[in-house]
Every structure is written in structure tokens, then in C-alpha cells.
Design a protein around this motif. Structure first.
Motif, mmCIF file in Angstrom:
data_model
loop_
_atom_site.group_PDB
_atom_site.id
_atom_site.type_symbol
_atom_site.label_atom_id
_atom_site.label_comp_id
_atom_site.label_asym_id
_atom_site.label_seq_id
_atom_site.Cartn_x
_atom_site.Cartn_y
_atom_site.Cartn_z
ATOM 1 N N GLU A 116 0.838 -1.207 0.000
ATOM 2 C CA GLU A 116 0.000 0.000 0.000
ATOM 3 C C GLU A 116 0.868 1.250 0.000
ATOM 4 O O GLU A 116 0.567 2.225 -0.697
ATOM 5 N N VAL A 120 0.583 4.222 -2.679
ATOM 6 C CA VAL A 120 0.225 5.561 -2.196
ATOM 7 C C VAL A 120 1.340 6.545 -2.516
ATOM 8 O O VAL A 120 1.083 7.699 -2.873
ATOM 9 N N GLY A 121 2.581 6.105 -2.417
ATOM 10 C CA GLY A 121 3.708 6.974 -2.767
ATOM 11 C C GLY A 121 3.670 7.399 -4.232
ATOM 12 O O GLY A 121 3.937 8.555 -4.557
ATOM 13 N N GLU A 123 0.950 7.595 -6.094
ATOM 14 C CA GLU A 123 -0.187 8.522 -6.245
ATOM 15 C C GLU A 123 0.169 9.913 -5.731
ATOM 16 O O GLU A 123 -0.137 10.911 -6.382
ATOM 17 N N ASN A 124 0.794 9.976 -4.568
ATOM 18 C CA ASN A 124 1.163 11.278 -4.012
ATOM 19 C C ASN A 124 2.176 11.991 -4.900
ATOM 20 O O ASN A 124 2.109 13.211 -5.081
ATOM 21 N N SER A 125 3.120 11.243 -5.455
ATOM 22 C CA SER A 125 4.103 11.827 -6.366
ATOM 23 C C SER A 125 3.425 12.384 -7.610
ATOM 24 O O SER A 125 3.747 13.484 -8.067
ATOM 25 N N LYS A 127 0.305 13.395 -7.884
ATOM 26 C CA LYS A 127 -0.509 14.559 -7.526
ATOM 27 C C LYS A 127 0.355 15.798 -7.334
ATOM 28 O O LYS A 127 0.008 16.884 -7.776
ATOM 29 N N SER A 128 1.503 15.632 -6.682
ATOM 30 C CA SER A 128 2.362 16.794 -6.452
ATOM 31 C C SER A 128 2.985 17.287 -7.756
ATOM 32 O O SER A 128 3.092 18.483 -7.990
ATOM 33 N N ASN A 129 3.391 16.352 -8.634
ATOM 34 C CA ASN A 129 3.947 16.751 -9.928
ATOM 35 C C ASN A 129 2.910 17.453 -10.781
ATOM 36 O O ASN A 129 3.208 18.445 -11.451
ATOM 37 N N PRO A 141 -4.083 13.621 -11.558
ATOM 38 C CA PRO A 141 -2.835 12.873 -11.723
ATOM 39 C C PRO A 141 -2.702 12.189 -13.074
ATOM 40 O O PRO A 141 -1.609 11.994 -13.559
ATOM 41 N N TRP A 155 -1.366 4.341 -13.421
ATOM 42 C CA TRP A 155 -2.721 4.861 -13.609
ATOM 43 C C TRP A 155 -3.514 4.019 -14.596
ATOM 44 O O TRP A 155 -4.722 3.843 -14.440
#
Length: 197
Positions: A116, A120-121, A123-125, A127-129, A141, A155
Motif C-alpha cells: 500500500e 500511495v507513494g 499517487e502522491n508523487s 498529484k504533487s507533480n 494525476p 494509472w
């Protein structure tokens, strides 16, 4: 030695040699026959493990139990164009290398919590990019998939897994309840029940 016995034994050996590869490959890792992409059994297992991490088995069936990975692979093989398939496969290799570098293990050998954390890492990467590229809008994303094969892989796999789940027989019959006539027309409705302003 009898010639008939030799010929019969030779036929058995040749028949066994023809059937042996399919018997060795029927360990449950090969899901479907793919025409346009070539995946190893380990890569197919990895895709199955990621699908199971996205939709784990709880009090409802998980991705593997619902046989979602074969659907994902078939969609990838039949519905993606060659460029997207190549990006997906490049992302698959990048994902494998990333997990190996970070955890010194394969994704399938990680604990559920670590699996997980990996997803999640990513996804967060993403979103931030994406927020950095389009700060004025709500981040999406999936928008810049072509920029990074890892994002295209993740994705694409997540989208197809969710699509497979929401169109599965289990979801459609056990979780979604249909009202066959959603907007009933009630001919006789008492005026006293109407809420007038």
C-alpha cells in the motif's frame, strides 16, 4: 524388442513433450493468451498482486478472487495502442526496479502495508507533480501520463482494475441495487401530503 511397443512408447514420449510446456505453465500465473504484448509469468503475477493491493479481499472478494487481472491484461492487449502498450511495459519495468531498489525485494514478497505504501507513494508523487504543472486547477494525476512511464503503468493499471471491478458480476449483482422503474408516476397522490410553501 517388439516394434509395436517401441512405436507406442515413442508416441507417448512425443505426446508428453508436446503437452509438457502447457502443463508446466498452468500454475495459475498465466491468465489469458495475449496477442500484442509479451509478459513473463512473473510480470503477470506482479500485475495480479498490484490489482489485489488496489482491491484487497476483505469481507468482500478481492481482485484475484473476482479474476480481475485477466480482464486488465485483455484490455491492455486489445484496447491500448502500440505506443501506450510500450509505455505500460516500460513503466512495469521501472516499477519493478523502483521496488527492488527501495525494499530489496519483489512487490509480491512485501507485506500488505508496504505494498500500500508503494502505491500511495506513486499517487502522491503524481498529484504533487501535476499540481506543480497546473497550480490554478484541481490536480488530475492522470493528465500527464505520457511524461513518465511509471505513471502510465500505474494509472492505466488502476483505471482498468477499477473498471473491471465496477463491471464485475459480483459488483453488479451484490453491491449495486437497481430499481427497475426509478421514477414512478403516482397517479393518485393526496394533496394534503404536498409541501407547499
Amino acid at each position: 524388442m517388439n516394434r509395436r511397443t517401441v512405436i507406442k512408447n515413442l508416441a507417448l514420449v512425443l505426446g508428453g513433450a508436446v503437452l509438457l510446456p502447457s502443463c508446466l505453465h498452468s500454475d495459475g500465473t498465466t491468465f489469458v493468451q495475449l496477442k500484442h504484448i509479451d509478459l513473463s509469468a512473473d510480470q503477470e503475477k506482479l500485475i495480479g498482486d498490484i490489482c489485489e493491493t488496489i482491491i484487497p479481499k476483505t469481507n468482500t472478494p478481492g481482485a484475484k478472487e473476482l479474476k480481475l487481472p485477466p480482464f486488465v491484461l485483455k484490455m491492455l492487449d486489445d484496447c491500448y495502442n502500440k505506443k501506450d502498450q510500450q509505455a505500460f511495459l516500460a513503466g512495469l519495468l521501472k516499477f519493478t526496479d523502483m521496488v527492488k531498489t527501495k525494499y530489496n525485494s519483489s512487490f509480491g514478497d512485501l507485506s500488505a502495508k508496504d505494498r500500500e505504501a508503494v502505491l500511495v507513494g506513486i499517487e502522491n508523487s503524481a498529484k504533487s507533480n501535476n499540481a506543480a504543472k497546473t497550480p490554478a486547477r484541481r490536480p488530475r494525476p492522470q493528465k500527464h501520463l505520457q511524461d513518465d512511464p511509471l505513471m502510465a503503468f500505474y494509472w492505466g493499471l488502476k483505471q482498468q482494475t477499477i473498471f473491471a471491478y465496477t463491471t464485475s458480476q459480483y459488483f453488479m449483482t451484490k453491491l449495486v441495487f437497481y430499481d427497475m422503474v426509478p421514477g414512478r408516476y403516482i397517479v393518485h397522490y393526496p394533496v394534503s401530503k404536498l409541501k407547499l410553501a
